[in-house]
Design a protein around this motif. Sequence first.
Motif, PDB file in Angstrom:
ATOM      1  N   ARG A 257      -5.862   1.055  27.814  1.00 56.10           N
ATOM      2  CA  ARG A 257      -4.745   0.219  27.371  1.00 56.10           C
ATOM      3  C   ARG A 257      -3.632   0.245  28.406  1.00 56.10           C
ATOM      4  O   ARG A 257      -2.596   0.901  28.237  1.00 56.10           O
ATOM      5  CB  ARG A 257      -4.233   0.691  26.009  1.00 56.10           C
ATOM      6  CG  ARG A 257      -5.271   0.680  24.898  1.00 56.10           C
ATOM      7  CD  ARG A 257      -5.746  -0.713  24.599  1.00 56.10           C
ATOM      8  NE  ARG A 257      -4.645  -1.584  24.207  1.00 56.10           N
ATOM      9  CZ  ARG A 257      -4.722  -2.903  24.167  1.00 56.10           C
ATOM     10  NH1 ARG A 257      -5.831  -3.509  24.534  1.00 56.10           N
ATOM     11  NH2 ARG A 257      -3.688  -3.611  23.784  1.00 56.10           N
TER      12      ARG A 257
ATOM     13  N   PRO B 127     -12.185  -1.599  27.243  1.00 54.72           N
ATOM     14  CA  PRO B 127     -11.316  -1.911  26.096  1.00 54.72           C
ATOM     15  C   PRO B 127     -10.301  -0.825  25.794  1.00 54.72           C
ATOM     16  O   PRO B 127      -9.170  -1.119  25.402  1.00 54.72           O
ATOM     17  CB  PRO B 127     -12.306  -2.085  24.938  1.00 54.72           C
ATOM     18  CG  PRO B 127     -13.620  -2.358  25.570  1.00 54.72           C
ATOM     19  CD  PRO B 127     -13.608  -1.645  26.884  1.00 54.72           C
TER      20      PRO B 127
ATOM     21  N   LEU C 259     -14.013  -8.288  23.444  1.00 53.89           N
ATOM     22  CA  LEU C 259     -13.756  -7.157  24.316  1.00 53.89           C
ATOM     23  C   LEU C 259     -14.864  -7.060  25.358  1.00 53.89           C
ATOM     24  O   LEU C 259     -15.989  -7.490  25.110  1.00 53.89           O
ATOM     25  CB  LEU C 259     -13.706  -5.854  23.505  1.00 53.89           C
ATOM     26  CG  LEU C 259     -12.615  -5.768  22.438  1.00 53.89           C
ATOM     27  CD1 LEU C 259     -12.847  -4.560  21.544  1.00 53.89           C
ATOM     28  CD2 LEU C 259     -11.236  -5.675  23.093  1.00 53.89           C
TER      29      LEU C 259
ATOM     30  N   GLY D  68      -1.099  -2.467  27.621  1.00 47.14           N
ATOM     31  CA  GLY D  68      -1.966  -3.594  27.307  1.00 47.14           C
ATOM     32  C   GLY D  68      -1.191  -4.887  27.149  1.00 47.14           C
ATOM     33  O   GLY D  68       0.048  -4.905  27.035  1.00 47.14           O
TER      34      GLY D  68
ATOM     35  N   SER E  62      -3.919  -7.546  32.020  1.00 50.34           N
ATOM     36  CA  SER E  62      -4.329  -6.282  31.409  1.00 50.34           C
ATOM     37  C   SER E  62      -5.685  -5.867  31.943  1.00 50.34           C
ATOM     38  O   SER E  62      -6.498  -6.707  32.332  1.00 50.34           O
ATOM     39  CB  SER E  62      -4.397  -6.445  29.882  1.00 50.34           C
ATOM     40  OG  SER E  62      -5.011  -5.330  29.282  1.00 50.34           O
TER      41      SER E  62
ATOM     42  N   SER F  60      -7.604  -4.121  29.892  1.00 52.30           N
ATOM     43  CA  SER F  60      -8.377  -3.901  28.669  1.00 52.30           C
ATOM     44  C   SER F  60      -9.440  -4.970  28.430  1.00 52.30           C
ATOM     45  O   SER F  60     -10.404  -4.724  27.709  1.00 52.30           O
ATOM     46  CB  SER F  60      -7.438  -3.855  27.458  1.00 52.30           C
ATOM     47  OG  SER F  60      -6.457  -2.871  27.638  1.00 52.30           O
ATOM     48  N   LYS F  61      -9.262  -6.168  29.015  1.00 51.34           N
ATOM     49  CA  LYS F  61     -10.219  -7.250  28.821  1.00 51.34           C
ATOM     50  C   LYS F  61     -11.214  -7.391  29.971  1.00 51.34           C
ATOM     51  O   LYS F  61     -12.143  -8.194  29.879  1.00 51.34           O
ATOM     52  CB  LYS F  61      -9.479  -8.583  28.646  1.00 51.34           C
ATOM     53  CG  LYS F  61      -8.604  -8.668  27.413  1.00 51.34           C
ATOM     54  CD  LYS F  61      -9.411  -8.657  26.131  1.00 51.34           C
ATOM     55  CE  LYS F  61      -8.532  -8.952  24.933  1.00 51.34           C
ATOM     56  NZ  LYS F  61      -9.277  -8.866  23.654  1.00 51.34           N
TER      57      LYS F  61
END
Length: 463
Positions: A310, A307, A107, A170, A300, A302-303
Amino acid sequence: MAIWLPDLSNRNGPKYLQIVEALAHDIATGRLPAGTRLPPHRELAYHLGLSPNTTSRAYAEAVKRALLKGEVGRGTFVRAASADPARAEPQTLCRTDSGPIDLSRNLPLPGLAEPHIRRVMSEIAREEGLRSLLDEQTDADLVRHREAGRMWLETCGVKADLDEVIPVIGGQHGILCILMALLQPGDLLLVEALTYTPVLAMAARLNIRTAAVAMDGEGVVPESFETWCRGANPKAFYLTPTLQAPTTITLSEARRSRIAHIADRYGVLLIEDDVFGPLKHDKPAPLARRTPETTLYVTSLSKTVAPGLRVGFLKTPRTFAPALHQSVNLSTWMTPPMTLEVAYRLIKEGTATTLTNDQRRAASRRQQLVGRVLGHDGIVASEGFHVWIPLPEGWRADAFCAECARLGVLVSEGRRFAMHGGDAPEAIRLCISHEPDEARLERGLTLLSGVLRQKPGGTPLMI
């Protein structure tokens, strides 16, 4: 004796801790005498219906609590009780107020986005439009959110019209929606030999068959992909061409072209997972640029941003958009408008791109730290937040991970990513991003370096 299976009924909390608690109970009651050999964590995961990561984490925690010990080449055993309570826990354990040094979670750094997200949420709270974000939204209401997705896709090197953009919760949710919408029970899904294992779990739940495409030092082997296409009639091929997890490999232009050509020739859908793509400088053009009519592209925030944000986006060929919208509705009814609004504002004002660049610089700095502490002999590092380390001869990956856990460092064994555990290399993946304190990261790398220098030999290493 029969395989040990913990009784998890009437236990609460994370599954891995439930396993540890059941283990401690069975040791205390005599069900598991000292010296009892436990099943490999993947076998236990299979019988419990859990992910191998959960059981691996449980075993690591049990080693840390001195309930278990590992012996290189033999397995994991119940540790004999210590007569001296002060010796009940290994003295080499890295003791910190925040627990073990976690190099197992891939992450981004979680804190970089905090002030920006706090500001955006404050703005939303003060504006008239908050009420609408708390109400049910239709696809028509999400036009500006799809526009944010279109803008984000463009930063990833993919052009899309608005009706080709599907907001999702996500990347993982996006992949699930693709499998639900476009594959039927009994269809064959190809994956890389080392892959993102939740995809295998999704496929199993949907009764989709899976098979592994061979990999070498440059990534997916096109000839292996073509062999499957000729002989098995696969419906789709899921792959991560850029900063592949766990190997860090980025496919060359030549291999991307070859894979795109094969997929087009045999009518195979490509599911391109590019969640790590924005972390790489000068990455090759995505597969979605080469075969836009048969590639489902997944990205996404989120990466690369935070993190917990989403939010992801799919770029789909227009013909598949209605089925994917139905799949999103079936799985979650609607992608949450509030988090989409946060993502929309971060993307529109350019903050998401700035944060991604900050993450990329942090990754570069931490990769340099890996090089200083571990050296480069045999280590496969790249521009992202994970590193692939083939282990020295004599080491088994599960024993290596258990030894690291004893020292207070959590890493992931390569077998966790393999479709067929017996084919997995003796290797580990470590992640260098989610520990916010670089001093803790350096300490974890130093401890891991010490384990790498150990020479497993005739006398079993007790851990």
